[in-house]
Design an enzyme around this catalytic site. Structure first.
Site, PDB file in Angstrom:
ATOM      1  N   PHE A  37     -32.583  14.300  46.753  1.00 29.70           N
ATOM      2  CA  PHE A  37     -31.639  13.228  46.420  1.00 29.70           C
ATOM      3  C   PHE A  37     -31.621  12.195  47.541  1.00 29.70           C
ATOM      4  O   PHE A  37     -31.736  10.988  47.297  1.00 29.70           O
ATOM      5  CB  PHE A  37     -30.248  13.837  46.224  1.00 29.70           C
ATOM      6  CG  PHE A  37     -29.190  12.876  45.736  1.00 29.70           C
ATOM      7  CD1 PHE A  37     -28.742  12.930  44.430  1.00 29.70           C
ATOM      8  CD2 PHE A  37     -28.627  11.931  46.587  1.00 29.70           C
ATOM      9  CE1 PHE A  37     -27.755  12.059  43.976  1.00 29.70           C
ATOM     10  CE2 PHE A  37     -27.653  11.057  46.150  1.00 29.70           C
ATOM     11  CZ  PHE A  37     -27.214  11.121  44.834  1.00 29.70           C
ATOM     12  N   CYS A  38     -31.484  12.663  48.787  1.00 30.43           N
ATOM     13  CA  CYS A  38     -31.409  11.738  49.924  1.00 30.43           C
ATOM     14  C   CYS A  38     -32.753  11.072  50.215  1.00 30.43           C
ATOM     15  O   CYS A  38     -32.798   9.894  50.590  1.00 30.43           O
ATOM     16  CB  CYS A  38     -30.903  12.468  51.154  1.00 30.43           C
ATOM     17  SG  CYS A  38     -29.190  13.040  51.027  1.00 30.43           S
ATOM     18  N   VAL A  39     -33.843  11.802  50.041  1.00 31.49           N
ATOM     19  CA  VAL A  39     -35.168  11.198  50.250  1.00 31.49           C
ATOM     20  C   VAL A  39     -35.354  10.032  49.284  1.00 31.49           C
ATOM     21  O   VAL A  39     -35.768   8.924  49.677  1.00 31.49           O
ATOM     22  CB  VAL A  39     -36.284  12.239  50.053  1.00 31.49           C
ATOM     23  CG1 VAL A  39     -37.654  11.566  50.029  1.00 31.49           C
ATOM     24  CG2 VAL A  39     -36.237  13.289  51.156  1.00 31.49           C
TER      25      VAL A  39
END
Length: 338
Positions: free
Chosen positions: A85-87
């Site tokens: 998600f953060c990538v």
């Protein structure tokens, strides 16, 4: 319609009031997004929400260091922590800085062509491993230490909370993995990214929160106050975990080698812990060392044992996440330029 939220019901923008509404307003102004799933999923515990927002905002969004460089660090930490998600989110934000080639190079798992960005990416990906020592020298000058270290540590916290409380996709069907969608999304956020944020604007939100000493690497910047508040909140008396269980989690994290534990680890809490504390200790330990392994069964067992609500769950996971961040911070501190 499917949502990215797991285990908690967030406060909506329309229903928000007090500090939650203030954070949502700063998000819209400074990040260019009216709704950010990460911060919405922390909203049942306003103290955690405010402190987490301040730590991320003052490190990543404000200051004078390169926003592109800090986005490289955020992406590198997220890759190391296995937080898709953060990538994906920070690949979009790299597009928003205007460096489209860099964004897609990192998305493909390749090394950036710029030596500066390559060093930052490698350093960020190795920050967890610093707990096993020796840590690599920091690849930035003394003046940039607070922002780059702050960004790395903020994302060690953020990744853990995201992996525990959100699905892997922030767009339906994983559309954010399309190169075209990433580029269009970046263009939509580019104005806010290039405008930057005024340092210190999040600090008034921290009034009244537990706090402690500011870290030396923060060099007296607002980042130090934000991290002191995040640690104070995460280790406060509001955490729904007994003292013996807290010591158990801290001891396990102290033995952590910075890597991803083998399947079957982290170990189950010992039978010596009170039965009601065992599911909570397991969740906190997973949040620290392997948050992507938290399951529906883990959360259900905790709810059955503790009768905890959404705010309790957020605070419990934040305790585990900050325990790991503390370990990484201690390992990195000697490498930061004075």
């Amino acid at each position: 319609m499917p949502t990215p939220f797991r285990y908690v019901v967030p406060v909506t923008r329309e229903a928000a009031s007090g500090p939650v509404a203030e954070v949502y307003g700063q998000m819209a102004r400074d990040f260019g997004l009216a709704r950010m799933p990460l911060f919405m999923t922390l909203s049942p515990a306003p103290d955690v929400l405010v402190a987490a927002w301040a730590a991320l905002r003052e490190s990543l969004l404000a200051g004078t260091a390169s926003r592109t460089g800090k986005e490289v660090v955020a992406t590198g930490v997220s890759l190391a922590n296995r937080c898709p998600f953060c990538v994906d989110a920070h690949t979009v934000l790299l597009h928003a800085t205007g460096d489209h080639g860099l964004a897609e190079t990192i998305a493909r798992g390749e090394t950036p062509g710029s030596p500066e960005h390559a060093r930052l990416l490698a350093w960020a990906q190795a920050t967890s491993g610093a707990v096993a020592g020796p840590a690599a020298p920091a690849p930035f000058p003394p003046g940039g230490a607070a922002e780059y270290v702050g960004t790395a540590l903020a994302f060690h916290f953020v990744n853990r909370m995201v992996s525990a409380l959100l699905t892997d996709d922030f767009l339906p069907g994983g559309l954010q993995r399309s190169r075209l969608v990433r580029r269009v999304g970046g263009r939509a956020m580019s104005r806010a990214v290039r405008r930057g944020a005024v340092a210190g604007d999040a600090l008034p939100l921290l009034e009244g929160l537990p706090t402690g000493p500011e870290p030396g690497w923060a060099e007296g910047t607002p980042i130090g106050r934000a991290f002191a508040a995040l640690r104070g909140v995460a280790l406060s008396d509001e955490v729904p975990l007994g003292e013996e269980a807290m010591w158990h989690v801290a001891g396990e994290v102290a033995r952590w080698d910075g890597g991803h534990p083998p399947l079957g680890r982290p170990a189950a809490p010992p039978d010596a812990l009170p039965p009601a504390d065992r599911p909570a200790a397991r969740l906190a330990l997973l949040a620290a060392l392997a948050p992507y392994r938290i399951t529906d069964a883990d959360v259900a067992a905790w709810r059955d044992a503790a009768r905890g609500d959404d705010a309790d769950l957020v605070r419990l996971l934040a305790f585990g996440a900050v325990t790991a961040v503390d370990r990484i911070e201690a390992a990195l501190a000697p490498t930061v330029p004075a």
